[in-house]
Scaffold this active site. Structure first.
Site, PDB file in Angstrom:
ATOM      1  N   LYS A 119       0.832  -1.218   0.000  1.00  0.00           N
ATOM      2  CA  LYS A 119       0.000   0.000   0.000  1.00  0.00           C
ATOM      3  C   LYS A 119       0.853   1.249   0.000  1.00  0.00           C
ATOM      4  CE  LYS A 119      -4.503  -1.598   1.280  1.00  0.00           C
ATOM      5  NZ  LYS A 119      -5.729  -1.516   2.058  1.00  0.00           N
ATOM      6  N   LYS A 201      -3.615 -10.255  -6.578  1.00  0.00           N
ATOM      7  CA  LYS A 201      -4.856 -10.472  -5.835  1.00  0.00           C
ATOM      8  C   LYS A 201      -6.002  -9.624  -6.413  1.00  0.00           C
ATOM      9  CE  LYS A 201      -5.940  -8.225  -1.829  1.00  0.00           C
ATOM     10  NZ  LYS A 201      -6.991  -8.030  -0.859  1.00  0.00           N
ATOM     11  N   LYS A 204     -10.690  -4.686  -4.279  1.00  0.00           N
ATOM     12  CA  LYS A 204     -11.743  -3.684  -4.530  1.00  0.00           C
ATOM     13  C   LYS A 204     -11.166  -2.395  -5.066  1.00  0.00           C
ATOM     14  CE  LYS A 204     -13.876  -3.900   0.063  1.00  0.00           C
ATOM     15  NZ  LYS A 204     -12.728  -3.627   0.929  1.00  0.00           N
TER      16      LYS A 204
HETATM   17  P1  ATP Z   1      -8.780  -2.896  -0.501  1.00  0.00           P
HETATM   18  O1  ATP Z   1      -8.590  -3.127  -1.970  1.00  0.00           O
HETATM   19  O2  ATP Z   1      -9.544  -1.652  -0.167  1.00  0.00           O
HETATM   20  O3  ATP Z   1      -7.531  -3.049   0.310  1.00  0.00           O
HETATM   21  P2  ATP Z   1      -9.758  -5.572  -0.226  1.00  0.00           P
HETATM   22  O4  ATP Z   1     -10.525  -5.924  -1.448  1.00  0.00           O
HETATM   23  O5  ATP Z   1      -8.400  -6.147  -0.085  1.00  0.00           O
HETATM   24  O6  ATP Z   1      -9.757  -4.018  -0.035  1.00  0.00           O
HETATM   25  P3  ATP Z   1     -10.601  -5.863   2.541  1.00  0.00           P
HETATM   26  O7  ATP Z   1     -11.681  -5.021   3.098  1.00  0.00           O
HETATM   27  O8  ATP Z   1      -9.220  -5.464   2.875  1.00  0.00           O
HETATM   28  O9  ATP Z   1     -10.703  -5.981   0.963  1.00  0.00           O
HETATM   29  O10 ATP Z   1     -10.846  -7.389   2.925  1.00  0.00           O
HETATM   30  C1  ATP Z   1     -12.026  -7.941   3.464  1.00  0.00           C
HETATM   31  C2  ATP Z   1     -11.893  -9.448   3.513  1.00  0.00           C
HETATM   32  O11 ATP Z   1     -11.843  -9.995   2.196  1.00  0.00           O
HETATM   33  C3  ATP Z   1     -10.602  -9.933   4.205  1.00  0.00           C
HETATM   34  O12 ATP Z   1     -10.892 -11.047   5.020  1.00  0.00           O
HETATM   35  C4  ATP Z   1      -9.710 -10.317   3.064  1.00  0.00           C
HETATM   36  O13 ATP Z   1      -8.773 -11.315   3.432  1.00  0.00           O
HETATM   37  C5  ATP Z   1     -10.718 -10.861   2.066  1.00  0.00           C
HETATM   38  N1  ATP Z   1     -10.212 -10.739   0.698  1.00  0.00           N
HETATM   39  C6  ATP Z   1      -9.849  -9.595   0.070  1.00  0.00           C
HETATM   40  N2  ATP Z   1      -9.457  -9.844  -1.197  1.00  0.00           N
HETATM   41  C7  ATP Z   1      -9.560 -11.187  -1.377  1.00  0.00           C
HETATM   42  C8  ATP Z   1      -9.297 -12.067  -2.477  1.00  0.00           C
HETATM   43  N3  ATP Z   1      -8.839 -11.604  -3.627  1.00  0.00           N
HETATM   44  N4  ATP Z   1      -9.523 -13.384  -2.320  1.00  0.00           N
HETATM   45  C9  ATP Z   1      -9.992 -13.876  -1.146  1.00  0.00           C
HETATM   46  N5  ATP Z   1     -10.265 -13.102  -0.066  1.00  0.00           N
HETATM   47  C10 ATP Z   1     -10.056 -11.773  -0.161  1.00  0.00           C
END
Ligand code: ATP
Ligand code: LTN
Length: 337
Positions: A119, A201, A204
Site C-alpha cells: 500500500k 490479488k 476492490k
Molecule cells: P482494498 O482493496 O480496499 O484493500 P480488499 O478488497 O483487499 O480491499 P478488505 O476489506 O481489505 O478488501 O478485505 C475484506 C476481507 O476480504 C478480508 O478477510 C480479506 O482477506 C478478504 N479478501 C480480500 N481480497 C480477497 C481475495 N482476492 N480473495 C480472497 N479473499 C479476499
C-alpha cells in the site's frame, strides 16, 4: 432434575473495509464463511471505517460507502438478530485498545508487513502513520472481544499472526488477558486473483474495473468480465502450475458450484475455454442474484440500517468495556469513574 447447560459458544470476529463495493474475492474469501459460521459461534462482524481512512477518502463518499457496506454485509446473509453487526468507529474501544497494544508492538514487526509495503508503494504520496500501525488496530478489533476464530482471506494471514504475537506478548508481560485467536480460511478461494493479471490479488481498489467482479455487477457485466478474463494459449481446462488464469477461474467455479477440480475438468473436456468462461459467468451471476435483490431492498430502508448499526454498536460496546477495564488495570492505569 436440571437441564444440562450447553457449553458457551466460541466467539468469532471479522471485519471488512468500506472502501467500495465488495468483490467476489471478499465474498468467497471471507463473507461467505461469516455467514456459514454465524450460528455455530457467538459472531461479531464489523465495517472497518477506521481502517479505511489509512487511504485518502472523500468524507461524504466514505459515509455513503459505510452505509452501503453495512447493507451489503446484511444482504450476504449476516443477520443482525443472530450476529452482532456494527460500524467500527461507533465503538470507541477499538481505537483506545489500539494505543495500548501499539506499545507492545515492535517497529520491526510492522515494517515486515507485506500489505504495508504494497500500500505504501501504491499510495506513495500518503504513507501515513496509520497505514503503518493498521495491523495494531486490527489486533485491537480482534482482542477486544477475545475472539477465538477470525474468518479471513489468505492476504490477512500475516496480520492475524501479528495479532497472535501481540496477544501472547501482552499476556506474558501483564498476565493472562487475551485469547490468542486462530484464523479460518475457506477451502477454495482464500485468494482469488485479478481477472486481468492472475498473478495479482483481486482487490476492490484495483483501478481496472475489469480485474474484479463486484458483487453488485449485473449479469451482462459479469459475463463480459469472465469472457475477457486473461488465460493462456493452451485449450485444456485443467488445474496445473503455470495456468494461473484458468486455475483462478476453476477456483471460482468450484467455489460457487461446489464442484471439485476433477469434476470441472471432466465437465469441460474437449470444449476449450469459451464455453468454460461462459459457464463460470452464468454460475457466478446466478449465485449473486439473491444477494443483489436483498441489497436493493435493504439500501432503500436507511432507518432500518441505522437502527441495526446503533443496536450493534451498543452490544459491541458492552462487551469491550469489560475487556478494556481489565487491560487498563493490568497496565497500571487508575480506574476511571
Ligand atoms: P482494498 O482493496 O480496499 O484493500 P480488499 O478488497 O483487499 O480491499 P478488505 O476489506 O481489505 O478488501 O478485505 C475484506 C476481507 O476480504 C478480508 O478477510 C480479506 O482477506 C478478504 N479478501 C480480500 N481480497 C480477497 C481475495 N482476492 N480473495 C480472497 N479473499 C479476499
Ligand atoms: N484488515 C482487514 C479488515 C479488518 C479485519 C479486522 C479482519 C479490520 N479489522 C479484524 C479481521 C479481523 C482486511 O481485510 N484488510
Amino acid at each position: 432434575m436440571s437441564e444440562p447447560t450447553a457449553a458457551p459458544k466460541k466467539r468469532i470476529f471479522s471485519a471488512i473495509q468500506p472502501t467500495g463495493v465488495f468483490t467476489l474475492g471478499n465474498y468467497i474469501g471471507a463473507i461467505r464463511n461469516w455467514h456459514k459460521l454465524q450460528d455455530d459461534f457467538d459472531s461479531i462482524y464489523c465495517i472497518a471505517d477506521l481502517h479505511a481512512i489509512t487511504v485518502l477518502q472523500e468524507p461524504a463518499e466514505l459515509r455513503k460507502n459505510t452505509m452501503r457496506a453495512f447493507a451489503l454485509m446484511l444482504a450476504c446473509g449476516i443477520d443482525p438478530k443472530r450476529s452482532i453487526t456494527f460500524v467500527q468507529s461507533q465503538n470507541p474501544h477499538h481505537a483506545e485498545l489500539s494505543w495500548v497494544l501499539s506499545c507492545s508492538t515492535m517497529f520491526g514487526e510492522l515494517s515486515r508487513m507485506t500489505q504495508f509495503k504494497d500500500k505504501s508503494a501504491r499510495h506513495a504520496d500518503n504513507i501515513n502513520a496509520g497505514l503503518f500501525t493498521y495491523p495494531v488496530l486490527m489486533a485491537a478489533d480482534i482482542l477486544a472481544y477475545n475472539a477465538d476464530l477470525v474468518p479471513i482471506g489468505a492476504d490477512q494471514k500475516q496480520h492475524l499472526e501479528l495479532a497472535r504475537n501481540i496477544a501472547q506478548r501482552f499476556n506474558q508481560r501483564y498476565g493472562e488477558t487475551f485469547t490468542v485467536p486462530d484464523g479460518y480460511f475457506p477451502e477454495q478461494g482464500a485468494r482469488l486473483m485479478s481477472l486481468q493479471d492472475p498473478t495479482k490479488k483481486m482487490s476492490k481498489s484495483d483501478e481496472n474495473a475489469n480485474a474484479c467482479v463486484y458483487i453488485l455487477d449485473d449479469k451482462d457485466t459479469i459475463l463480459r468480465k469472465f469472457k475477457r478474463a486473461v488465460t493462456d494459449s493452451d485449450t485444456e481446462v485443467c488445474y496445473k502450475e503455470g495456468k494461473d488464469g484458468i486455475n483462478n477461474l476453476m477456483t471460482i467455479y468450484g467455489a460457487v458450484t461446489g464442484k471439485t477440480m476433477d469434476e470441472i475438468t471432466a465437465e469441460f473436456a474437449g470444449q476449450g475455454y469459451g464455453p468454460f468462461k461462459e459457464a463460470v459467468g452464468e454460475a457466478v451471476a446466478d449465485h449473486l442474484a439473491p444477494v443483489q435483490a436483498e441489497y436493493a431492498r435493504l439500501i432503500a430502508d436507511k432507518a432500518y440500517l441505522t437502527q441495526c448499526m446503533t443496536e450493534g454498536a451498543g452490544q459491541a460496546f458492552r462487551i469491550t468495556r469489560k475487556a478494556l477495564q481489565k487491560v487498563y488495570r493490568r497496565v497500571g492505569f487508575i480506574d476511571r469513574l
